[in-house]
Write a protein that holds these residues in place. Sequence first.
Motif, mmCIF file in Angstrom:
data_model
loop_
_atom_site.group_PDB
_atom_site.id
_atom_site.type_symbol
_atom_site.label_atom_id
_atom_site.label_comp_id
_atom_site.label_asym_id
_atom_site.label_seq_id
_atom_site.Cartn_x
_atom_site.Cartn_y
_atom_site.Cartn_z
ATOM 1 N N UNK A 94 20.594 -7.195 -4.640
ATOM 2 C CA UNK A 94 21.634 -7.845 -5.439
ATOM 3 C C UNK A 94 21.488 -7.508 -6.917
ATOM 4 N N UNK A 95 20.309 -7.089 -7.340
ATOM 5 C CA UNK A 95 20.112 -6.678 -8.721
ATOM 6 C C UNK A 95 20.931 -5.450 -9.072
ATOM 7 N N UNK A 96 21.292 -4.644 -8.060
ATOM 8 C CA UNK A 96 22.137 -3.472 -8.284
ATOM 9 C C UNK A 96 23.580 -3.890 -8.567
ATOM 10 N N UNK A 97 23.971 -5.047 -8.054
ATOM 11 C CA UNK A 97 25.305 -5.584 -8.321
ATOM 12 C C UNK A 97 26.398 -5.147 -7.375
ATOM 13 N N UNK A 98 26.241 -3.998 -6.743
ATOM 14 C CA UNK A 98 27.282 -3.502 -5.847
ATOM 15 C C UNK A 98 26.656 -2.979 -4.563
ATOM 16 N N UNK A 99 27.258 -3.336 -3.447
ATOM 17 C CA UNK A 99 26.752 -2.889 -2.148
ATOM 18 C C UNK A 99 27.058 -1.404 -1.967
ATOM 19 N N UNK A 100 26.047 -0.595 -1.661
ATOM 20 C CA UNK A 100 26.281 0.828 -1.459
ATOM 21 C C UNK A 100 27.046 1.133 -0.165
ATOM 22 N N UNK A 101 27.053 0.199 0.780
ATOM 23 C CA UNK A 101 27.736 0.429 2.058
ATOM 24 C C UNK A 101 29.248 0.212 1.963
ATOM 25 N N UNK A 102 29.670 -0.914 1.329
ATOM 26 C CA UNK A 102 31.104 -1.233 1.342
ATOM 27 C C UNK A 102 31.713 -1.395 -0.052
ATOM 28 N N UNK A 103 30.874 -1.428 -1.095
ATOM 29 C CA UNK A 103 31.390 -1.542 -2.454
ATOM 30 C C UNK A 103 31.606 -2.965 -2.932
ATOM 31 N N UNK A 104 31.221 -3.958 -2.125
ATOM 32 C CA UNK A 104 31.358 -5.359 -2.548
ATOM 33 C C UNK A 104 30.618 -5.543 -3.861
ATOM 34 N N UNK A 105 31.248 -6.235 -4.823
ATOM 35 C CA UNK A 105 30.698 -6.372 -6.159
ATOM 36 C C UNK A 105 30.322 -7.821 -6.449
ATOM 37 N N UNK A 106 29.037 -8.045 -6.686
ATOM 38 C CA UNK A 106 28.514 -9.376 -6.950
ATOM 39 C C UNK A 106 29.145 -10.004 -8.190
ATOM 40 N N UNK A 107 29.332 -9.227 -9.254
ATOM 41 C CA UNK A 107 29.876 -9.759 -10.497
ATOM 42 C C UNK A 107 31.343 -10.164 -10.350
ATOM 43 N N UNK A 108 32.136 -9.390 -9.618
ATOM 44 C CA UNK A 108 33.525 -9.766 -9.359
ATOM 45 C C UNK A 108 33.579 -11.062 -8.562
#
Length: 64
Positions: free
Chosen positions: A16-30
């Motif tokens: 989650x520190x990366x902020x974006x899932x590399x598999x589907x692109x889900x964005x934690x900050x959004x």
Amino acid sequence: MNTENACLGCGEPFDWGDGECPECGWDRDEWAASGRHGLEKEGHGEPEEEGGSGGGLGGLGPIR
């Protein structure tokens, strides 16, 4: 940050520190910016104006 958890978009583990899932692109900050994680909607958690259950606990009745 090394906080590996399941993605809320696809369920795959990612940091989650990366902020974006590399598999589907889900964005934690959004997701976090959507206001109470999408629950901030008019009327959410507000009592009904009239004709409600009357109990205040979803119609469970009075507390004894």
